[in-house]
Write a protein that holds these residues in place. Structure first.
Motif, PDB file in Angstrom:
ATOM      1  N   PHE A  79       0.823  -1.203   0.000  1.00 34.33           N
ATOM      2  CA  PHE A  79       0.000   0.000   0.000  1.00 34.33           C
ATOM      3  C   PHE A  79       0.862   1.259   0.000  1.00 34.33           C
ATOM      4  CE2 PHE A  79      -2.971  -2.733   2.772  1.00 34.33           C
ATOM      5  CZ  PHE A  79      -3.638  -3.236   1.663  1.00 34.33           C
ATOM      6  N   THR A 117      -3.509   7.104   0.875  1.00 39.31           N
ATOM      7  CA  THR A 117      -3.944   5.718   0.698  1.00 39.31           C
ATOM      8  C   THR A 117      -4.168   5.028   2.035  1.00 39.31           C
ATOM      9  OG1 THR A 117      -2.779   5.529  -1.417  1.00 39.31           O
ATOM     10  CG2 THR A 117      -3.320   3.471  -0.292  1.00 39.31           C
ATOM     11  N   THR A 118      -3.169   5.073   2.896  1.00 42.83           N
ATOM     12  CA  THR A 118      -3.320   4.513   4.236  1.00 42.83           C
ATOM     13  C   THR A 118      -3.318   5.605   5.305  1.00 42.83           C
ATOM     14  OG1 THR A 118      -0.924   4.155   4.296  1.00 42.83           O
ATOM     15  CG2 THR A 118      -2.300   2.278   3.666  1.00 42.83           C
ATOM     16  N   ALA A 178      -1.907  -1.227  -3.994  1.00 39.59           N
ATOM     17  CA  ALA A 178      -2.980  -0.227  -4.001  1.00 39.59           C
ATOM     18  C   ALA A 178      -2.434   1.159  -3.717  1.00 39.59           C
ATOM     19  CB  ALA A 178      -4.047  -0.584  -2.960  1.00 39.59           C
ATOM     20  N   GLY A 179      -3.036   2.145  -4.384  1.00 39.43           N
ATOM     21  CA  GLY A 179      -2.650   3.530  -4.163  1.00 39.43           C
ATOM     22  C   GLY A 179      -3.690   4.477  -4.703  1.00 39.43           C
ATOM     23  N   ASP A 226       0.585   4.936  -9.040  1.00 36.93           N
ATOM     24  CA  ASP A 226       0.491   3.737  -8.207  1.00 36.93           C
ATOM     25  C   ASP A 226       0.003   2.560  -9.044  1.00 36.93           C
ATOM     26  OD1 ASP A 226       1.210   4.661  -5.524  1.00 36.93           O
ATOM     27  OD2 ASP A 226      -0.618   5.841  -5.599  1.00 36.93           O
ATOM     28  N   VAL A 239      -8.649   1.482   1.064  1.00 33.81           N
ATOM     29  CA  VAL A 239      -7.928   0.253   1.395  1.00 33.81           C
ATOM     30  C   VAL A 239      -8.698  -0.554   2.443  1.00 33.81           C
ATOM     31  CG1 VAL A 239      -5.857  -0.545   2.657  1.00 33.81           C
ATOM     32  CG2 VAL A 239      -5.613   0.952   0.686  1.00 33.81           C
TER      33      VAL A 239
END
Length: 233
Positions: A7, A12-13, A173-174, A179, A215
């Motif tokens: 990730f 994103t996170t 994932a991004g 990404d 996410v």
């Protein structure tokens, strides 16, 4: 079932309140360059020295090495100040999603267009650590690889550090188009998320396997049941 989830960090996170966008734009504009919104969006997620170099050139300023280095230092200073004023926080449902993936035997790595000196204090502020007792299995920054996104090297290094050999069992994932490009270049499952500032239309126009709200939905996407509630963009 996937074996590794890689990730992105900002957007994103982690919710950095758009600090990276603002700091990158200001660092380049202060040098006299004009930053078009589409160019800023295109270069988000890449190595920040590469991004500054490209944005200066696109904005009509010659990216001499000394100027790029100066602007990168300015970017880091602006970002550090932004994080001091409004610290970054984990996005809703992300810690729970990471825990669920790891509990199911999936390794979780973070990859980022930041260098070590930006990432380390950011993760420390979040209380996120690497290791069996921590929240993550690996963190890969642009300090670790010869080139950042859209090159696949960060994803491949995350595989190496977590002992995963099959790219078909890696999900990356991004929140930016680069990404997705990096995921494709790595041979991984490419997932876009809407928690950043890239519009859905831009993510869906890129080569991808899925575009999710967050996410937080990844565990459900890979078959682990209902995901934690996600914030829809």
């Amino acid at each position: 079932m996937i074996q590794l989830a890689a990730f992105d960090i900002a957007g994103t996170t982690v919710d950095d309140h758009g600090a990276v966008y603002v700091a990158l734009r200001r660092a380049v504009e202060e040098a006299g360059a004009t930053v078009a919104a589409e160019n800023l969006q295109r270069w988000m997620g890449t190595d920040k020295i590469e991004a500054i170099t490209a944005l200066l050139r696109l904005g009509g300023v010659e990216p001499e090495p000394a100027l790029v280095a100066e602007r990168f230092d300015r970017f880091r200073a602006l970002l550090a100040e932004a994080y001091r004023v409004e610290p970054a926080v984990a996005l809703p449902g992300i810690p729970e999603a990471i825990d669920r993936l790891r509990a199911a035997g999936v390794k979780v790595a973070l990859t980022t267009g930041f260098s070590d000196d930006v990432v380390e204090p950011l993760l420390a502020a979040l209380g996120w650590e690497v290791g069996p007792e921590g929240q993550l299995d690996a963190v890969v920054t642009t300090s670790d690889v010869p080139a950042g996104r859209p090159s696949p090297y960060m994803i491949h290094l995350a595989m190496q550090r977590t002992g995963v050999a099959d790219v078909r069992r890696v999900l990356a994932a991004g929140d930016t188009v680069v990404d997705l490009e990096a995921a494709r270049n790595a041979g991984a499952i490419a997932v876009g998320v809407l928690t950043g500032q890239t519009p859905r239309e831009a993510l869906e126009a890129a080569d991808h396997d899925a575009v999710l709200a967050s996410v937080a939905e990844v565990p459900e996407y890979v078959g682990l049941g209902s995901a934690a509630p996600a914030v829809r963009a």
